[in-house]
Scaffold this motif. Structure first.
Motif, PDB file in Angstrom:
ATOM      1  N   LEU A 117       1.007  -1.258  -0.013  1.00  0.00           N
ATOM      2  CA  LEU A 117      -0.074   0.026   0.067  1.00  0.00           C
ATOM      3  C   LEU A 117       0.805   1.380  -0.285  1.00  0.00           C
ATOM      4  N   PHE A 157     -11.246  -2.939  -2.192  1.00  0.00           N
ATOM      5  CA  PHE A 157     -10.821  -2.382  -1.188  1.00  0.00           C
ATOM      6  C   PHE A 157      -9.677  -1.762  -0.748  1.00  0.00           C
ATOM      7  N   ALA A 185     -10.935   1.715  -2.536  1.00  0.00           N
ATOM      8  CA  ALA A 185     -11.920   2.250  -1.675  1.00  0.00           C
ATOM      9  C   ALA A 185     -10.874   3.347  -0.287  1.00  0.00           C
ATOM     10  N   TRP A 186     -10.136   2.371  -0.041  1.00  0.00           N
ATOM     11  CA  TRP A 186      -8.970   2.727   1.176  1.00  0.00           C
ATOM     12  C   TRP A 186      -8.073   4.333   0.036  1.00  0.00           C
ATOM     13  N   PHE A 211     -10.100   6.845   0.188  1.00  0.00           N
ATOM     14  CA  PHE A 211     -10.843   7.624   1.274  1.00  0.00           C
ATOM     15  C   PHE A 211      -8.889   8.681   1.674  1.00  0.00           C
ATOM     16  N   GLY A 233     -15.663   3.894  -2.960  1.00  0.00           N
ATOM     17  CA  GLY A 233     -14.668   4.475  -1.199  1.00  0.00           C
ATOM     18  C   GLY A 233     -14.788   5.804  -1.274  1.00  0.00           C
ATOM     19  N   ALA A 252     -18.294   7.086   0.485  1.00  0.00           N
ATOM     20  CA  ALA A 252     -17.780   7.014   1.531  1.00  0.00           C
ATOM     21  C   ALA A 252     -17.394   7.927   2.248  1.00  0.00           C
ATOM     22  N   ALA A 293     -21.369   2.667   2.144  1.00  0.00           N
ATOM     23  CA  ALA A 293     -20.462   1.399   3.123  1.00  0.00           C
ATOM     24  C   ALA A 293     -21.408   0.096   3.073  1.00  0.00           C
ATOM     25  N   ILE A 342     -20.227  -1.352  -0.644  1.00  0.00           N
ATOM     26  CA  ILE A 342     -18.614  -1.585  -0.640  1.00  0.00           C
ATOM     27  C   ILE A 342     -19.317  -3.159   0.042  1.00  0.00           C
ATOM     28  N   SER A 343     -20.167  -3.230   0.831  1.00  0.00           N
ATOM     29  CA  SER A 343     -19.541  -4.069   1.747  1.00  0.00           C
ATOM     30  C   SER A 343     -20.133  -5.734   1.393  1.00  0.00           C
ATOM     31  N   MET A 380     -17.885  -6.476  -1.141  1.00  0.00           N
ATOM     32  CA  MET A 380     -16.259  -7.713  -0.867  1.00  0.00           C
ATOM     33  C   MET A 380     -17.398  -8.780  -1.057  1.00  0.00           C
ATOM     34  N   LEU A 381     -18.444  -9.203   0.390  1.00  0.00           N
ATOM     35  CA  LEU A 381     -19.311 -10.562   0.915  1.00  0.00           C
ATOM     36  C   LEU A 381     -19.213 -11.259   0.107  1.00  0.00           C
ATOM     37  N   ASN A 408     -16.723 -12.342  -1.546  1.00  0.00           N
ATOM     38  CA  ASN A 408     -15.780 -13.434  -1.294  1.00  0.00           C
ATOM     39  C   ASN A 408     -16.249 -14.621  -1.059  1.00  0.00           C
TER      40      ASN A 408
END
Lengths: 307, 301
Positions: B148, B233, B236-237, B240, B253, B256, B274, B277-278, B281-282, B285
């Motif tokens: 990162l 992810f 988004a980071w 942010f 991102g 949010a 939010a 995004i979640s 991701m879910l 995954n």
């Protein structure tokens, strides 16, 4: 074992040289200098500033100066703040380290605990519950979790302070936000490894010998599940520290991550360079330590290293 | 002449057998995957999200940058299903535009990683020897840099924007793919049937495309499926931190991060991006887990 450590150290040193050089090149080729943002600076002042920070030296000269400074742990002055990069690191790192350490420990406790509960109640409701929670935590970025925590516990319930730093109540939410994702990952790792070990013959033998479940747990299960988690430790530390850039900003915690983010926004050359190098050294050193630690606790790898 | 003919025959029979085997494997794989509710949930949600992201912005009466300052910070209601932001922009359409950006970025960056990773890892693993050694050392050095930090540096250098995010993320994540591909190639290369194929005189091209590639494609797919949420992810980071795509465009991102500023009073501005995004991701995954479990006989229980 010695050969392994030497090999890893050489890799790390090359990587460090690469990253220092890369940061140096990047910072000197981006458009716009550190003084080009604010109100127009008079040319005379600009000249003096440039001379003061040796920006008019040749790149080779600046590159060399930067390296010789680094060897004395001197990262140079910050362009924005009135103190040196080293001062900032000395002041802010303990804060980040404290938050990081609490988060790592919390992640380990929650993760291992969750994994053990899950494995011992395989395919029963506690297992499903833990798996469900860990799937959720794996899907929520830390900054979202952080804001949700603030919203619930600070604004609605008013149990915890929403931000700032200083007492133990203020460490709870940021530490939770940082450790949720790694804890979820650890619990999955631990669950898988415990389930696998429970089926091994030596565990059955131990049962047949009449060892109690508790002593089997401590002698075989815990040791092996910790082993599987140790391989993840390096990644865990890195993810908590990079996660803290965001979380420290949300909670207004005066740690290194916050300085890192503001330094990027301010285009504070020396501070970005200094902090990147510092983070790189820190995280790589941690990785090396984890590797060595793993060698020490796992005799199988030790013997492979000797061959 | 005779000999050549018989070789051709062997190859023909072999390729038929291979494709029959692959077909069966595909069906078997699919059956196992379909029996996994989480995997199926993941796949259907991903497909649904993609369809909605493509179509909703088309049919919406608002555009992502249309400002109406008379309706700033409206809570979700009839006209604006997800409410409005501080400039009176409709959040529903902004969230779905954001979906386009986030998903497009994740898929395209993964695609680029896949190409680079397969070529690099394939060459390294297939040729082997000192070349393999050098190529893998290079990867080892690069991956000991906390990635990162490296992405942040690249973004600072290139300036923010969709293209910069794409390049920065792809330039980091290919390392994983290259390593996985190389490991698989080495594994398959030493298998008995590949050795026999060499002895029978099958050429490099035949070995690569008939033996190695079909055998590693599953692992490549699983690795990609796991990589996509990581890129969502990471994006988004970055957004942010203010290093993502540039305004008025907004990825999830970035939305949010905008939402966090006023979320005490206008929580829906954070809640919707939010949530998506979640959810993304879910589902990725779950999809990744489902694919992995379907591939790996260890999970047969």
């Amino acid at each position: 074992m010695v050969r392994f450590i030497v090999h890893r150290s050489i890799t790390i040193i090359i990587a460090l040289w690469l990253i220092v050089t890369a940061t140096f090149i990047i910072m000197h080729t981006i458009p716009g200098g550190p003084f080009s943002r604010d109100k127009r600076v008079p040319p005379a002042v600009l000249e003096n500033l440039t001379a003061k920070y040796h920006l008019d030296d040749s790149y080779a000269r600046q590159y060399f100066d930067y390296f010789s400074g680094l060897s004395r742990l001197d990262f140079g002055p910050s362009f924005r703040y009135d103190f040196s990069v080293k001062d900032i690191i000395v002041r802010a790192f303990p804060v980040s380290a404290q938050l990081g350490a609490v988060s790592v420990v919390l992640a380990l406790i929650l993760g291992l605990g969750g994994g053990i509960i899950s494995a011992y109640s395989h395919n029963k409701w506690p297992d499903y519950l833990v798996t469900f929670i860990s799937s959720l935590f794996l899907s929520v970025p830390s900054f979202i979790l952080a804001s949700l925590l603030i919203f619930i516990f600070a604004y609605k319930l008013m149990w915890l302070p929403p931000a700032m730093w200083g007492n133990w109540q203020q460490i709870i939410m940021p530490a939770l936000a940082l450790s949720a994702l790694p804890a979820a990952y650890i619990s999955r790792l631990a669950r898988t490894s415990i389930l696998e070990i429970l089926q091994r013959e030596y565990v059955l033998t131990a049962r047949a010998k009449g060892l109690s479940r508790i002593s089997i747990f401590f002698r075989h299960i815990l040791k092996n599940s910790i082993l599987s988690v140790v391989t993840y430790l390096g990644y865990l530390i890195a993810s908590i520290f990079t996660g803290s850039f965001v979380v420290e900003n949300i909670f207004a915690i005066p740690g290194l991550g916050r300085y890192f983010v503001t330094s990027i926004l301010n285009r504070d050359y020396t501070l970005i360079l200094g902090l990147t190098v510092f983070y790189a050294v820190f995280l790589m050193a941690m990785n090396l330590l984890v590797d060595i630690f793993y060698l020490i606790i796992d005799p199988r790898i030790r013997t492979i290293g000797k061959e | 002449m005779d000999r050549d003919y018989s070789f051709q025959r062997i190859e023909k029979i072999q390729s038929k057998a291979d494709s029959a085997l692959n077909n069966n494997q595909g069906q078997y794989f699919w059956r196992r995957f379909a029996g996994n509710p989480r995997g199926v949930f993941g796949l259907s949600t991903v497909v649904l999200l993609i369809i909605l992201a493509v179509f909703i912005p088309w049919f919406s009466q608002y555009s992502y940058d249309y400002q109406n300052l008379s309706i700033t910070n409206q809570p979700p209601g009839q006209n604006n299903w997800f409410g409005t932001d501080s400039l009176g922009r409709d959040l529903f359409v902004r969230v779905w535009y954001g979906a386009r950006i986030s998903l497009f970025l994740a898929f395209s960056a993964t695609g680029l990683c896949l190409v680079i990773g397969v070529v690099y890892g394939g060459i390294s693993g297939f040729i082997g020897g000192w070349l393999d050694e050098v190529m893998m050392r290079f990867i080892e050095v690069l991956s000991s840099i906390p990635f990162l930090l490296y992405v942040v540096l690249l973004m600072v250098w290139m300036g923010s924007g969709l293209k910069a995010v794409f390049i920065a993320l792809a330039s980091v994540y290919w390392l994983t793919m290259a390593r996985v591909v190389r490991g698989q190639v080495v594994l398959v290369k030493t298998e008995g049937y590949v050795q026999s194929a060499w002895t029978l005189g099958v050429g490099t091209k035949g070995i690569l495309f008939r033996h190695i590639f079909p055998n590693i494609i599953g692992t490549i797919i699983v690795t990609s499926a796991i990589m996509i949420p990581e890129i969502v992810f990471a994006e988004a980071w970055l957004s942010f931190l203010g290093l993502g795509v540039s305004i008025p465009m907004a990825s999830w991102g970035a939305l949010a991060s905008e939402g966090i500023e006023g979320f005490r009073n206008y929580p829906w501005q954070l809640f919707f991006p939010a949530f998506f995004i979640s959810l993304t991701m879910l589902s990725f995954n779950f999809l990744g887990d489902g694919l992995r479990e379907a591939m790996d006989p260890k999970f047969d229980q």
